[in-house]
Every structure is written in C-alpha cells, then in structure tokens.
Design a protein around this motif. Structure first.
Motif, mmCIF file in Angstrom:
data_model
loop_
_atom_site.group_PDB
_atom_site.id
_atom_site.type_symbol
_atom_site.label_atom_id
_atom_site.label_comp_id
_atom_site.label_asym_id
_atom_site.label_seq_id
_atom_site.Cartn_x
_atom_site.Cartn_y
_atom_site.Cartn_z
ATOM 1 N N PRO A 154 48.378 -69.249 -51.406
ATOM 2 C CA PRO A 154 47.817 -68.696 -52.652
ATOM 3 C C PRO A 154 47.708 -69.733 -53.766
ATOM 4 N N MET A 155 48.652 -70.671 -53.842
ATOM 5 C CA MET A 155 48.634 -71.669 -54.902
ATOM 6 C C MET A 155 47.555 -72.716 -54.666
ATOM 7 N N PHE A 156 47.424 -73.225 -53.454
ATOM 8 C CA PHE A 156 46.602 -74.402 -53.217
ATOM 9 C C PHE A 156 45.294 -74.119 -52.469
ATOM 10 N N HIS A 157 45.016 -72.889 -52.128
ATOM 11 C CA HIS A 157 43.805 -72.582 -51.357
ATOM 12 C C HIS A 157 42.556 -73.105 -52.055
ATOM 13 N N ILE A 619 61.089 -46.437 -39.470
ATOM 14 C CA ILE A 619 59.903 -47.062 -40.044
ATOM 15 C C ILE A 619 60.196 -47.448 -41.488
ATOM 16 N N ALA A 620 59.501 -48.461 -41.972
ATOM 17 C CA ALA A 620 59.646 -48.905 -43.360
ATOM 18 C C ALA A 620 58.379 -49.641 -43.754
ATOM 19 N N ALA A 621 58.084 -49.629 -45.060
ATOM 20 C CA ALA A 621 56.871 -50.276 -45.566
ATOM 21 C C ALA A 621 57.180 -51.005 -46.864
ATOM 22 N N HIS A 622 56.379 -52.031 -47.153
ATOM 23 C CA HIS A 622 56.631 -52.836 -48.346
ATOM 24 C C HIS A 622 55.386 -53.646 -48.680
ATOM 25 N N MET A 623 55.263 -54.016 -49.947
ATOM 26 C CA MET A 623 54.211 -54.943 -50.353
ATOM 27 C C MET A 623 54.836 -56.036 -51.206
ATOM 28 N N LEU A 624 54.251 -57.251 -51.088
ATOM 29 C CA LEU A 624 54.835 -58.407 -51.754
ATOM 30 C C LEU A 624 53.717 -59.394 -52.080
ATOM 31 N N ASP A 625 53.467 -59.584 -53.356
ATOM 32 C CA ASP A 625 52.532 -60.602 -53.834
ATOM 33 C C ASP A 625 51.179 -60.541 -53.138
ATOM 34 N N GLY A 626 50.593 -59.352 -53.096
ATOM 35 C CA GLY A 626 49.254 -59.205 -52.545
ATOM 36 C C GLY A 626 49.193 -59.048 -51.046
ATOM 37 N N ALA A 627 50.323 -58.945 -50.368
ATOM 38 C CA ALA A 627 50.375 -58.710 -48.929
ATOM 39 C C ALA A 627 51.080 -57.382 -48.676
ATOM 40 N N TYR A 628 50.696 -56.713 -47.581
ATOM 41 C CA TYR A 628 51.194 -55.380 -47.277
ATOM 42 C C TYR A 628 51.639 -55.338 -45.824
ATOM 43 N N ASP A 652 48.640 -56.489 -43.492
ATOM 44 C CA ASP A 652 47.397 -56.794 -44.193
ATOM 45 C C ASP A 652 47.727 -57.866 -45.221
ATOM 46 N N ALA A 653 47.395 -59.105 -44.889
ATOM 47 C CA ALA A 653 47.690 -60.236 -45.771
ATOM 48 C C ALA A 653 46.418 -60.970 -46.166
ATOM 49 N N PRO A 719 43.588 -64.697 -49.077
ATOM 50 C CA PRO A 719 44.782 -64.833 -48.225
ATOM 51 C C PRO A 719 46.062 -64.849 -49.047
ATOM 52 N N ALA A 720 47.045 -64.100 -48.579
ATOM 53 C CA ALA A 720 48.350 -64.036 -49.245
ATOM 54 C C ALA A 720 49.384 -64.717 -48.367
ATOM 55 N N GLY A 721 50.495 -65.087 -48.963
ATOM 56 C CA GLY A 721 51.585 -65.675 -48.201
ATOM 57 C C GLY A 721 52.270 -64.632 -47.335
ATOM 58 N N VAL A 722 52.692 -65.019 -46.136
ATOM 59 C CA VAL A 722 53.326 -64.070 -45.220
ATOM 60 C C VAL A 722 54.755 -64.476 -44.862
#
Length: 755
Positions: A154-157, A619-628, A652-653, A719-722
């Motif tokens: 995300p920083m350098f793309h 089951i569990a779900a989460h989102m982080l900095d534009g990624a799901y 979904d990243a 693209p988000a970081g994974v």
C-alpha cells in the motif's frame, strides 16, 4: 548500504513523539517551521561503470539487467519480489532480467503510511490534514524506513508504478530519437523496445541515452493486458539462492580475522551485571575475552559454541532493581487497571446509557497472555569498527534508527556508520529493535577486530519483546430480533507499539519505555476492537497498565487480542440469541458487503453446518486496513492436544500483484495464528520465562494440522497488505469451534494447557 547524507540528524534525535505531538501549539509551530525546510532529496545510490541510475527505485545495466531498489526488509513475506513486479510490469521488462538491491538510508524511502498509523493521536486527528501532513514530513525528514504492518505494497505501489512508467517513457524517447519516430508510437514488452513495426531494440542498448531525455508533465501508464506481469504468479526472486544456500542471512556473514560472541543480559527489567567467574571462562578452548557492560556481558571466542560455553561457566549474576516480572503480578495489574483513573473512551457511537439502563446485559471476561515472536533466526549482527568508522551487517526493520543508535553508542557521527541491511529469517516484528547491532558494535570496538554476535535461543526467549497481555470486559444488549442494540468493550492492556517507539526512536531502555507508557491511553492498544458490524450504540474503553514486561512490535499487533475478544463475544451473543453464528454476523454486515462475501465464501467452501453441537466448527471474520477475511476451522481435542482438522480462509485483499505470494502470506498467517492460540506464549516467574525450549511450548506440529485452504476473492480494489490479516482470526475461530465441540466456552489464551 551506502552512507546517506546527514541532514538535521542531531535535531531529529530530539524530535520525540512527545515534542512532536504534545499539543496544538507545538504542532502548529512545527508546521510553520517545516514549511521552510529543504524538501528535495536526490537518490544516493551507487552505480557501477555499466549502470545508469534512472530514479530512486531503478538502475539499468547496459547488458539489459533491471536492478530494482527495495527499501523494505525481506522477512519471508515476498516484498523483494512483489515491489519489483510492480515496476517491471509498468516498464515492460523481461522478468528473467530483474534483480534486486537493498536501498540505502534515505528520506526518499520513508514509510510514512506506517508512521501515520503508529504516531497518530488525538492531537493529530484534531488537526486533520495538517496533522497528517506533519507526521508525513517527520517520517520523511527522519528517514523512517520502517517495515511492518503489511504496509509495504500500500505504501510503495504507486511509487514503483511511477518509477517503471518513467523508465519506459525515457527508453522509448531514446529509441524513438534513433529511429526518427514519435516516442508515443513506441512501447516495451518482454524487455524489447519496438515502434509498432519491425524495428526492435534492447533496453540496455539505449539506457545511456535515456537519461538525457525529459519526462512529460503527466506520466502515461501502460494500457491493455498483453504481456502484463501484474496479477501473475511469478516465481520469487529470492527462491533460487535460498534453495542452493547462497543466500546470506546475518549468521552467514564471514569477514577476515572475524571472531564470534554470545551474550547474557540478565532477568527481565532493570537488571545490571553484579559479578561473574572470569577464571572459569578461561578454561574453554578457543575462548578469547569477556566484554562487560553495565547491563550485559559477552564472551568472545574463535567459534560461537566456545563463546556460549564460556558464558555458561562464567555464570554471570545480575542485580534486578524493582520487583521481578511474574504472570500472577501481570494478571493482578491488569485487573487493577479497570479501577484506575487512566482509562479513556477511545471509540464511541450512539448512546449506550439509555440502551443499557434497566436492561438484561450479557457480560463476559476474556484474557490473553503475552505472545512470543519465536522467529526462526535469533537476533544476530556482525560488526567491524575501525578508526574511520563502523560497518554493521544485520537484519532490521528500522535501518535509519538502528544506524543512529549504533553511531550514538560508538560516539560517531551517523555518516561514519555504514549499515548493510540483510534479509531476516522471519521476524514477525522482532527485528524492529536494534539492540543486537549496538552490542555487536561495542564488542567489535573492544576486540579491535570484526565480531559476529549471535544470541542463543534461550537469550532470545528471555529478552523477547512479546505482544501485549490483555484483559477484556465485554457487555452487550440484544434486541428482540436478535440484533445487537448496545456493545461495550473495556480493555486493560499496556501498549506494545508505544513502548517500541520509545526504544527504537528515542533510545529508551526497555524497562523505562514500559514505565513511560504506563498511563498512556491509546487506540494502538485496542486495535481490532472497533466492531465491523452495524451496531447502533457501541464504545471501546482502554485502561493502560505497566505490567513490568517490555513489549514489542508483533505481527497483527493489538489486533491479535482485540479480534479474539470481539469475535469470541460475537459468537456468544449468537448462541444467546439462538441464531446460527454465520447468519448472526451476516445480518449485521449490510453496510460491509466485502466482509459478508468473505464470510459466506468461507462457510460454503468449508461445508459450514451452522456450528451445531458436536460439529467442532467455528468461524470468525475481521477487516484490517482495507483487507477483509473470514476463517472457518474444524477442531477438537485428542487427549490433551488440540487437533485442527481443517482451516478455510476467504480473503478479499484487493487486486494482488502476485496472488501466489499473497496466498503464501495468508497460509503463514494462519499457522502463526494457530501457534499464538495454542502455545507461543509463556508464563513468567522471578523475572524469567518458566519455559524457554520450543519443544515445551505446545507449538503446533505438522501432525496437528489438517487441510489448509485459501480462497482469494477477485477484486478490483487497490491491493492491501495481507501479512497481518488472518493471524488474529485463528484463535477466536478455534475457540468457537471448541465450544461447538465441548459446549464449554474458552475465554483465555492460550486455548489449551501447556506442559
């Protein structure tokens, strides 16, 4: 690594987080002052006789080799492939000609995205764009070349895409000038420049001319999909050397006349060296010398095993100032924090008071122990110190700060220290600290010859800066239809990132950094606690605490405990509402379709049975900095061991540059999360961990893990970081699975007992 020009380095050392962000007046003054600071930085790359520097991210050799400059530390996450792939795709390069070189320390490579995440507070948020700009300027002018938090792409793309586009335009202009055609008619594919007709030219043939041309005001990007590299599962550039053993990690460095060192640093806390048996160490063959400092002692020998044996025989004794850290004291301190005066509401939406008043509330308490890094490679650095300066070979996630700390320790100016950044054999955040480099430099100066310092695994575990232990008190009110009407999370935890910044940027000792952060309430300590669901009234409170245990940067950071609290409690609420756990989540994700898609995909691929009794499904779900992401597991107990039969992740990243590398990172994150859930933590007593041998930590074995499936959901988003995305999801998913297996709710980590 080439030496960077020293600009404002002495003044930058005084720009601590406190002086930068203490208040509106101070920040406003810095905004004005920085407006007149120099803003132009030239690349400080070295070029061979046949190489041409195109820009800060690219050199091209006359042979046609594409040399991509990468400022991020490779720790197995594939950054030295993904970032070059972005540039090579836009340039039109032949992937077989792409090589990688580590970047020198320079403001041009500052990771201001991670700096903004790390340094943002109430004052900068109040200042809005101005506060955001101030942190960005601080990061750039301090050359904060930080690696972590999944921020590399995300920083350098865009920077790498622009670098590739600029090189393509210049090369096309150079070829067009030779052919006498318009440069717009030219293109580059698979490393060959063509004019759309029969004429072709190799990149290396015109690279010398290309540097003399001028870029247009607006860079044109490549159009179409023919010959594109982005989105392809290209082979990693670091794989061949890692397979044949030629890849150099810190422990592989060999210098003429080099000797080896091992180190002891005492118990956790404010410990100083009190004494040792000098004569006993001298009986070891190959032993050379004991090097003593206030807080550590190192043995130097002709080989590492002799050095470590000499330390064992010397049996150093340390005096610990203050109470020794213990898990019982940590637990008591965290519980006492809830009654303290430093708690602060950091997130709030709606009004909880009217919702909770007179209502029946479900309340649960959770707790997690500190989690160790346990990277494959313990801290290691090689140093050579002469009258002219110092050279350091080490893996570091903060090279600028490491170099500054080494220079300070040696009493040298920053430009007298050359730091060669190496790849890390894993890290998970452990290489953000630079203490091994400082120690190696001091030992080398004392010895007058090159020294390689390697920590033992025991020393690595004792001196680890683990993730934060935390306690949570969760409360919620359900409506008649099962929807959550009110949600309150109270979290008692120290802030690991605040402590890390104090050590890395300000040079604070670990115990001092922990004390300084004792009353600092910050969102960094409760990351992952803001629920992704459409709950009308909710709040998150943080209660800081000094637990006496120095903490550090970690994969996932506070999301590791925050997601465990949130997704475990959501599961409890689903069972209370008598609604199937996935559907309970889905009904509250109407405004979050990407996360809902991940949940439904993971459930479909995993054969979700609704988490019914005896199924062993969670089951569990989460989102982080534009990624799901969503994770479904099938787990149960085989005797006293946890057995995970299946893990399914749907992610979904965004539009990933190299889907295979993204998949590798997700798979690695799942196993990391499993280790965190089951045994990558220890109890403490008397200032020391009660276990320090990997085989006694209940870490998952290959036999304990069944099928692992990862589904990458197609997306046109950026693209988000994974790297950090799925690791926090594994613990709550397993806890929820064990509830369906046993009918008993586990609310603490690690999930199973340790030997």
């Amino acid at each position: 690594m080439a030496r960077a020009p020293r600009k404002q380095s002495d003044r930058n050392r005084g720009l601590s987080r406190r002086t930068l962000l203490v208040g509106g007046g101070a920040a406003a003054g810095l905004l004005i002052a920085w407006g007149v600071w120099p803003r132009s930085y030239a690349p400080n790359l070295n070029a061979g006789p046949t190489e041409t520097i195109v820009n800060a991210f690219l050199k091209i050799d006359r042979s046609g080799q594409i040399i991509v400059i990468v400022p991020q530390t490779e720790m197995g996450q594939g950054v030295t492939t993904v970032l070059p792939q972005i540039l090579a795709d836009e340039l039109g390069a032949d992937w077989r000609t792409v090589a990688v070189q580590s970047a020198p320390i320079s403001p041009l490579y500052a990771n201001d995205l991670l700096a903004r995440q790390w340094l943002a507070n109430d004052w900068t948020r109040m200042l809005g764009d101005a506060g955001d700009w101030a942190i960005g300027q601080y990061a750039t002018r301090s050359a904060l070349m930080l690696t972590g938090g999944g921020t590399s792409v995300p920083m350098f793309h865009d920077a790498y895409r622009d670098a590739g586009a600029a090189a393509r335009v210049l090369l096309c202009k150079a070829a067009a000038a030779r052919w006498g055609v318009a440069w717009e008619s030219c293109d580059i594919q698979e490393g060959l420049i063509s004019d759309g007709g029969q004429r072709r030219m190799k990149i290396g043939d015109v690279i010398g001319d290309a540097a003399r041309h001028v870029l247009p005001p607006i860079l044109p990007y490549r159009q179409g999909q023919d010959g594109r590299l982005s989105g392809q599962d290209l082979p990693r550039l670091d794989t061949p050397s890692k397979i044949d053993g030629s890849h150099n990690f810190a422990a592989d460095i060999r210098l003429p006349d080099m000797v080896f060192a091992s180190i002891r640093q005492g118990p956790i806390g404010d410990a100083v060296l009190a004494g040792l048996d000098d004569r006993a160490a001298g009986g070891v063959t190959g032993f050379l010398k004991l090097v003593k400092q206030e807080r550590w002692v190192a043995a130097v020998a002709s080989n590492w095993w002799a050095a470590n044996k000499a330390l064992d025989l010397a049996d150093p004794v340390f005096t610990l100032r203050g109470a020794p850290v213990s898990s019982n004291a940590i637990d008591d301190t965290l519980e006492a924090a809830f009654a303290g005066s430093s708690g602060q509401r950091l997130y709030a939406q709606g009004e909880l008071g009217p919702v909770f008043e007179g209502a029946t509330i479900l309340a649960s308490e959770y707790q997690v122990d500190a989690g160790l890094h346990l990277a494959l490679e313990p801290p290691c650095a090689t140093a050579r110190v002469t009258e002219e300066g110092a050279e350091i070979w080490m893996a570091t996630q903060a090279p600028g700060q490491a170099r500054e700390a080494i220079a300070n320790a040696l009493g040298l100016p920053g430009e007298a220290v050359t730091l060669y950044p190496l790849h890390a054999g894993g890290s998970f955040g452990r290489a953000m600290d630079w203490d091994v480099g400082v120690q190696a430099a001091l030992i080398a100066r004392d010895m007058g010859r090159p020294v390689q310092l390697q920590w033992s695994r025991l020393e690595d575990v004792i001196q680890d800066r683990p993730s934060a232990p935390a306690h949570a008190r969760m409360a919620a009110k359900l409506g008649r239809n099962g929807a959550i009407e009110g949600w309150l999370a109270k979290v008692a935890a120290p802030c690991a990132l605040t402590q890390t910044w104090s050590r890395v940027a300000d040079g604070a000792l670990p115990h001092a950094a922990a004390q300084q952060a004792a009353d600092a309430s910050t969102r960094l300590a409760v990351a992952g606690m803001a629920p992704p669901y459409a709950i009308p009234n909710w709040a998150v409170d943080h209660y800081p605490a000094d637990v006496g245990l120095p903490l550090g940067f970690m994969r996932g950071n506070a999301h590791m405990h925050g997601t465990f609290f949130t997704e475990s409690f959501i599961d409890e609420l689903a069972h209370l509402a008598n609604i199937e756990a996935m559907s309970f989540r889905i009904q509250m994700l109407g405004g979050n379709p990407r996360l809902a898609h991940c949940l439904s995909t993971a459930a479909a691929l995993g054969g979700w049975q609704g988490g019914i009794a005896g199924s062993g499904q969670g089951i569990a779900a989460h989102m982080l900095d534009g990624a799901y992401a969503a994770v479904m597991v099938e787990a149960g107990m085989e005797g006293d061991r946890l057995a995970v039969g299946r893990i399914v992740a749907a992610v979904d990243a965004g539009d990933q540059v190299n889907p295979d590398i993204a998949r590798q990172q997700i798979e690695g994150g799942l196993i990391f999360g499993l280790a965190y859930a089951t045994g990558a933590s220890v109890r403490y007593a008397g200032g020391l961990p009660t276990r320090a041998i990997l085989g006694r930590m209940n870490l998952p074995l290959l036999a304990d893990i069944g099928e692992v499936s990862v589904e990458m959901i197609r997306s046109t988003a950026d693209p988000a970081g994974v790297t950090d995305l799925v690791a926090p999801l594994v613990a709550p998913a397993i806890a929820n699975a064990l509830y369906s297996w046993t009918g008993q709710r586990i609310r603490s980590l690690p999930l199973v007992g340790t030997p």
